[in-house]
Design a protein around this motif. Structure first.
Motif, PDB file in Angstrom:
ATOM      1  N   ARG A  66      35.086  41.553  40.678  1.00 21.67           N
ATOM      2  CA  ARG A  66      36.488  41.577  41.073  1.00 21.67           C
ATOM      3  C   ARG A  66      36.895  42.917  41.689  1.00 21.67           C
ATOM      4  O   ARG A  66      37.707  42.969  42.606  1.00 21.67           O
ATOM      5  CB  ARG A  66      37.367  41.282  39.868  1.00 21.67           C
ATOM      6  CG  ARG A  66      38.774  40.912  40.244  1.00 21.67           C
ATOM      7  CD  ARG A  66      39.559  40.408  39.074  1.00 21.67           C
ATOM      8  NE  ARG A  66      39.110  39.055  38.739  1.00 21.67           N
ATOM      9  CZ  ARG A  66      39.451  38.400  37.646  1.00 21.67           C
ATOM     10  NH1 ARG A  66      40.241  38.969  36.774  1.00 21.67           N
ATOM     11  NH2 ARG A  66      39.005  37.196  37.415  1.00 21.67           N
ATOM     12  N   TYR A  67      36.362  43.997  41.178  1.00 23.24           N
ATOM     13  CA  TYR A  67      36.740  45.335  41.643  1.00 23.24           C
ATOM     14  C   TYR A  67      35.507  46.050  42.157  1.00 23.24           C
ATOM     15  O   TYR A  67      34.460  46.022  41.533  1.00 23.24           O
ATOM     16  CB  TYR A  67      37.358  46.151  40.499  1.00 23.24           C
ATOM     17  CG  TYR A  67      38.492  45.449  39.800  1.00 23.24           C
ATOM     18  CD1 TYR A  67      39.753  45.389  40.365  1.00 23.24           C
ATOM     19  CD2 TYR A  67      38.295  44.851  38.562  1.00 23.24           C
ATOM     20  CE1 TYR A  67      40.794  44.751  39.723  1.00 23.24           C
ATOM     21  CE2 TYR A  67      39.341  44.208  37.901  1.00 23.24           C
ATOM     22  CZ  TYR A  67      40.582  44.158  38.487  1.00 23.24           C
ATOM     23  OH  TYR A  67      41.596  43.528  37.858  1.00 23.24           O
ATOM     24  N   SER A  68      35.646  46.714  43.268  1.00 24.22           N
ATOM     25  CA  SER A  68      34.503  47.428  43.825  1.00 24.22           C
ATOM     26  C   SER A  68      34.208  48.720  43.058  1.00 24.22           C
ATOM     27  O   SER A  68      33.066  49.122  42.935  1.00 24.22           O
ATOM     28  CB  SER A  68      34.747  47.752  45.305  1.00 24.22           C
ATOM     29  OG  SER A  68      35.916  48.530  45.436  1.00 24.22           O
ATOM     30  N   HIS A  71      34.775  50.369  36.353  1.00 20.58           N
ATOM     31  CA  HIS A  71      35.844  50.476  35.366  1.00 20.58           C
ATOM     32  C   HIS A  71      35.274  50.931  34.038  1.00 20.58           C
ATOM     33  O   HIS A  71      34.122  50.676  33.719  1.00 20.58           O
ATOM     34  CB  HIS A  71      36.542  49.124  35.182  1.00 20.58           C
ATOM     35  CG  HIS A  71      37.551  48.840  36.236  1.00 20.58           C
ATOM     36  ND1 HIS A  71      38.876  49.150  36.095  1.00 20.58           N
ATOM     37  CD2 HIS A  71      37.435  48.288  37.453  1.00 20.58           C
ATOM     38  CE1 HIS A  71      39.535  48.799  37.184  1.00 20.58           C
ATOM     39  NE2 HIS A  71      38.682  48.267  38.021  1.00 20.58           N
TER      40      HIS A  71
END
Length: 136
Positions: A66-68, A71
């Motif tokens: 979902r996120y490059s 996290h």
């Protein structure tokens, strides 16, 4: 030899969704796991650790897709802590496979207990063990 009755419903130990996840992980039909759970034949501690670890890895994959950017695992660990109602350190140890010192879980309520406590009380925490004693 008489069958030993387990105090309280065993479903408190492994919830239906935990059984479903374990079924997928171990590729065992959920009906088989349900029957074994009802009979108290499952290693609940090991299954819980495996399910939590797999949830942790699945969350990581989802976030990575979902996120490059990368996290921090803190949010994942917090979510797992709430989901499984466990202390953060315990969830962190399971997620990072640092489980040698965790002991096992109470057969009735799922609370973590030491190996010695499990041997003394037949797998029950002090609270559940005192509740299972005959009333005077």
């Amino acid at each position: 030899m008489a069958k030993k009755e387990l105090p309280g419903p065993v479903s408190e130990i492994l919830r239906e969704k935990d059984l479903a996840k374990a079924s997928m992980i171990f590729e065992v039909p959920i009906d088989h796991l349900r029957k074994m759970n009802e009979q108290g034949m499952l290693d609940v501690s090991r299954i819980k650790c495996t399910v939590i670890r797999q949830d942790f890895l699945n969350y990581r994959k989802i976030i990575k897709k979902r996120y490059s950017e990368t996290h921090d695992d803190a949010e994942i660990l917090q979510a797992l802590m709430k989901e499984y109602n466990m202390p953060l350190q315990q969830v962190r140890d399971i997620a990072y496979k640092n489980t040698n010192h965790l002991g096992i879980f109470c057969r009735s309520c799922g609370k973590r207990i030491s190996n010695l406590q499990a041997k003394r009380s037949g797998g029950l925490c002090p609270t559940c063990n005192s509740e299972s004693l005959p009333k005077l």
